[in-house]
Design an enzyme around this catalytic site. Structure first.
Site, mmCIF file in Angstrom:
data_model
loop_
_atom_site.group_PDB
_atom_site.id
_atom_site.type_symbol
_atom_site.label_atom_id
_atom_site.label_comp_id
_atom_site.label_asym_id
_atom_site.label_seq_id
_atom_site.Cartn_x
_atom_site.Cartn_y
_atom_site.Cartn_z
ATOM 1 N N CYS A 1 -2.714 -24.707 10.464
ATOM 2 C CA CYS A 1 -3.106 -23.599 11.352
ATOM 3 C C CYS A 1 -3.987 -24.062 12.513
ATOM 4 O O CYS A 1 -4.140 -23.351 13.501
ATOM 5 C CB CYS A 1 -3.806 -22.516 10.553
ATOM 6 S SG CYS A 1 -2.741 -21.843 9.277
ATOM 7 N N HIS B 1 -7.663 -17.898 15.192
ATOM 8 C CA HIS B 1 -6.428 -18.008 14.411
ATOM 9 C C HIS B 1 -6.209 -16.698 13.653
ATOM 10 O O HIS B 1 -7.144 -16.127 13.113
ATOM 11 C CB HIS B 1 -6.565 -19.184 13.437
ATOM 12 C CG HIS B 1 -5.452 -19.255 12.455
ATOM 13 N ND1 HIS B 1 -4.131 -19.232 12.837
ATOM 14 C CD2 HIS B 1 -5.454 -19.330 11.093
ATOM 15 C CE1 HIS B 1 -3.372 -19.301 11.759
ATOM 16 N NE2 HIS B 1 -4.146 -19.349 10.698
ATOM 17 N N ASN C 1 0.661 -14.233 10.161
ATOM 18 C CA ASN C 1 0.137 -15.581 10.383
ATOM 19 C C ASN C 1 1.314 -16.509 10.710
ATOM 20 O O ASN C 1 2.095 -16.850 9.822
ATOM 21 C CB ASN C 1 -0.605 -16.040 9.121
ATOM 22 C CG ASN C 1 -1.234 -17.405 9.265
ATOM 23 O OD1 ASN C 1 -0.959 -18.127 10.227
ATOM 24 N ND2 ASN C 1 -2.062 -17.771 8.308
HETATM 25 O O1 UT7 Z 1 -3.953 -19.627 7.891
HETATM 26 C C1 UT7 Z 1 -4.919 -20.334 7.189
HETATM 27 C C2 UT7 Z 1 -4.667 -20.238 5.770
HETATM 28 N N1 UT7 Z 1 -4.714 -18.960 5.146
HETATM 29 C C3 UT7 Z 1 -5.748 -18.093 5.183
HETATM 30 O O2 UT7 Z 1 -6.687 -18.209 5.915
HETATM 31 C C4 UT7 Z 1 -5.675 -16.974 4.191
HETATM 32 C C5 UT7 Z 1 -6.991 -16.743 3.516
HETATM 33 N N2 UT7 Z 1 -6.944 -15.812 2.425
HETATM 34 C C6 UT7 Z 1 -6.554 -14.506 2.517
HETATM 35 O O3 UT7 Z 1 -6.154 -14.061 3.561
HETATM 36 C C7 UT7 Z 1 -6.708 -13.627 1.292
HETATM 37 O O4 UT7 Z 1 -7.383 -14.332 0.287
HETATM 38 C C8 UT7 Z 1 -5.368 -13.083 0.748
HETATM 39 C C9 UT7 Z 1 -4.782 -12.067 1.698
HETATM 40 C C10 UT7 Z 1 -4.386 -14.223 0.504
HETATM 41 C C11 UT7 Z 1 -5.616 -12.360 -0.590
HETATM 42 O O5 UT7 Z 1 -6.578 -11.356 -0.417
HETATM 43 P P1 UT7 Z 1 -7.826 -11.260 -1.406
HETATM 44 O O6 UT7 Z 1 -8.584 -10.085 -0.985
HETATM 45 O O7 UT7 Z 1 -8.515 -12.575 -1.417
HETATM 46 O O8 UT7 Z 1 -7.120 -10.929 -2.777
HETATM 47 P P2 UT7 Z 1 -7.184 -11.747 -4.151
HETATM 48 O O9 UT7 Z 1 -6.357 -12.971 -4.068
HETATM 49 O O10 UT7 Z 1 -8.592 -11.853 -4.593
HETATM 50 O O11 UT7 Z 1 -6.492 -10.703 -5.092
HETATM 51 C C12 UT7 Z 1 -7.070 -9.428 -5.395
HETATM 52 C C13 UT7 Z 1 -6.076 -8.665 -6.241
HETATM 53 C C14 UT7 Z 1 -5.503 -9.483 -7.393
HETATM 54 O O12 UT7 Z 1 -5.281 -8.596 -8.473
HETATM 55 P P3 UT7 Z 1 -6.290 -8.556 -9.697
HETATM 56 O O13 UT7 Z 1 -6.318 -9.927 -10.261
HETATM 57 O O14 UT7 Z 1 -7.609 -8.143 -9.105
HETATM 58 O O15 UT7 Z 1 -5.678 -7.523 -10.585
HETATM 59 C C15 UT7 Z 1 -4.187 -9.967 -6.847
HETATM 60 O O16 UT7 Z 1 -3.247 -10.231 -7.879
HETATM 61 O O17 UT7 Z 1 -4.961 -8.309 -5.419
HETATM 62 C C16 UT7 Z 1 -3.760 -8.784 -6.034
HETATM 63 N N3 UT7 Z 1 -2.819 -9.113 -4.993
HETATM 64 C C17 UT7 Z 1 -1.979 -8.233 -4.453
HETATM 65 N N4 UT7 Z 1 -1.773 -6.930 -4.709
HETATM 66 C C18 UT7 Z 1 -0.836 -6.299 -3.980
HETATM 67 C C19 UT7 Z 1 -2.645 -10.327 -4.366
HETATM 68 N N5 UT7 Z 1 -1.685 -10.205 -3.452
HETATM 69 C C20 UT7 Z 1 -1.253 -8.941 -3.477
HETATM 70 C C21 UT7 Z 1 -0.280 -8.209 -2.766
HETATM 71 N N6 UT7 Z 1 -0.109 -6.906 -3.036
HETATM 72 N N7 UT7 Z 1 0.465 -8.780 -1.816
#
Ligand code: UT7
Length: 329
Positions: free
Chosen positions: A116, A256, A286
């Site tokens: 990125c 980004h 992204n």
């Molecule tokens: O481009 C450079 C590289 N990438 C980034 O900079 C991305 C950085 N990270 C992020 O953008 C975020 O961490 C994500 C968007 C990937 C995830 O968001 P988050 O708020 O960190 O969610 P999480 O991974 O902590 O997950 C929270 C909950 C989990 O459920 P439980 O365990 O709390 O029951 C996940 O399983 O949300 C769940 N979850 C989803 N639910 C519905 C994860 N993805 C999804 C989804 N839809 N797509």
């Protein structure tokens, strides 16, 4: 005459027509529009579905548009640098293919792989050739066809990424505009947190790597999120401070586009009102190396000569950094 600086003298983007909306994703994985919108700020992304097309074709479309709009002939281009993690092939590099597709017969090309942060790394690389007056016209492209390495059964990644390309023309300016300063950083210990495991020399492709779904992008989202905010904030602060500016002196912040919550957090830490922050994550998601030039392309009409613009990115590697330029036109 002032110091020779590399300036962006044109920008052009290209995104595929096909849209993948949150509602489409609801039918593919266990997710919903509300979760995606509130957790990422993304509503839809573009997906390249033209048969036989790859990253180089998106680059070529952006570059052809750039040449036309800047009145540049393909034969005048000295160098094309492509930032991407989704090269057409592991080798040869995509940039050479782009030179061929746009008819840049006098140019050479090479790829930069910094995920990125790729566009920032490529931009600073291209700028050196202009600044030291080795070349007159360098094109830097940031492009990724993320759909080629995304697992559309993995809701952790498939909701975030999209396809797109943006290209800029770099030329010399002696009027004080152009690239003023940059800070680039890397930390290889982050390589396990955001990567594509197989397909390289460490884990060459086998039936097993395919069966284990190791040819897709993997990320530990939470850890990347935390590092992304810190990395972008610290390098923007550094570049602003050492150029004796405050956030108020900066006209545009170009972050980004990985997650709207990351962007908001970075802007808050830096005291940038969101009106001064370039955004297009809602409609493109992204696009990895594509996000920064696509933002510049979309906001081109709002930019004025002399505007202080700070670009910042964070990505796989880890790689990150910030660049300060004065808009040249
Ligand atoms: O481009 C450079 C590289 N990438 C980034 O900079 C991305 C950085 N990270 C992020 O953008 C975020 O961490 C994500 C968007 C990937 C995830 O968001 P988050 O708020 O960190 O969610 P999480 O991974 O902590 O997950 C929270 C909950 C989990 O459920 P439980 O365990 O709390 O029951 C996940 O399983 O949300 C769940 N979850 C989803 N639910 C519905 C994860 N993805 C999804 C989804 N839809 N797509």
């Amino acid at each position: 005459m002032g110091k020779t600086r590399a300036a962006i003298t044109g920008v052009q983007g290209w995104v595929p027509e096909d849209r993948l909306t949150n509602f489409d994703l609801e039918k593919m994985v266990d997710t919903n529009d509300e979760w995606i919108t509130s957790r990422t700020g993304i509503k839809e992304r573009r997906i390249l579905r033209t048969p036989g097309w790859a990253t180089s074709d998106m680059c070529a479309e952006a570059v052809k548009g750039l040449l036309e709009k800047t009145g540049t002939k393909p034969g005048e281009i000295d160098l094309i640098i492509v930032a991407t993690v989704t090269a057409d092939m592991i080798f040869p590099d995509t940039a050479n293919t782009v030179c061929d597709k746009v008819g840049a017969k006098n140019a050479f090309g090479f790829d930069v792989n910094a995920a990125c942060s790729g566009f920032l790394f490529a931009l600073t690389t291209g700028a050196q050739f202009i600044q030291n007056e080795t070349y007159k016209k360098v094109i830097v492209v940031g492009a990724d066809m993320m759909s080629s390495i995304i697992d559309y059964t993995d809701r952790n990644t498939c909701v975030i990424f999209g396809d797109g390309a943006g290209a800029v023309l770099l030329e010399a300016r002696k009027d004080g505009t152009g690239i003023q300063d940059f800070v680039l950083r890397g930390d290889g210990t982050g390589r396990h947190v955001l990567h594509m495991k197989a397909g390289g020399s460490l884990h060459p492709a086998t039936a097993e790597t395919v069966a284990n779904r190791e040819h897709y992008a993997y990320q530990d989202g939470k850890r990347v999120f935390m590092h992304a905010v810190r990395g972008m904030v610290s390098t923007v602060e550094e570049v602003i401070r050492r150029n004796k500016m405050t956030a108020e002196d900066v006209d545009w912040l170009v972050p980004h586009q990985a997650n709207m919550r990351i962007i908001t957090s970075v802007a808050e830490h830096l005291h940038f009102p969101l009106e001064k922050v370039m955004l297009n994550i809602e409609k493109y998601g992204n696009t990895t190396a594509g996000t920064l030039p696509l933002c510049l392309w979309e906001y081109e009409n709002k930019l004025k000569k002399g505007d202080n613009v700070v670009l910042t990115a964070f990505g796989g590697g880890f790689t990150w950094g910030s660049l300060y330029l004065k808009w040249a036109y």
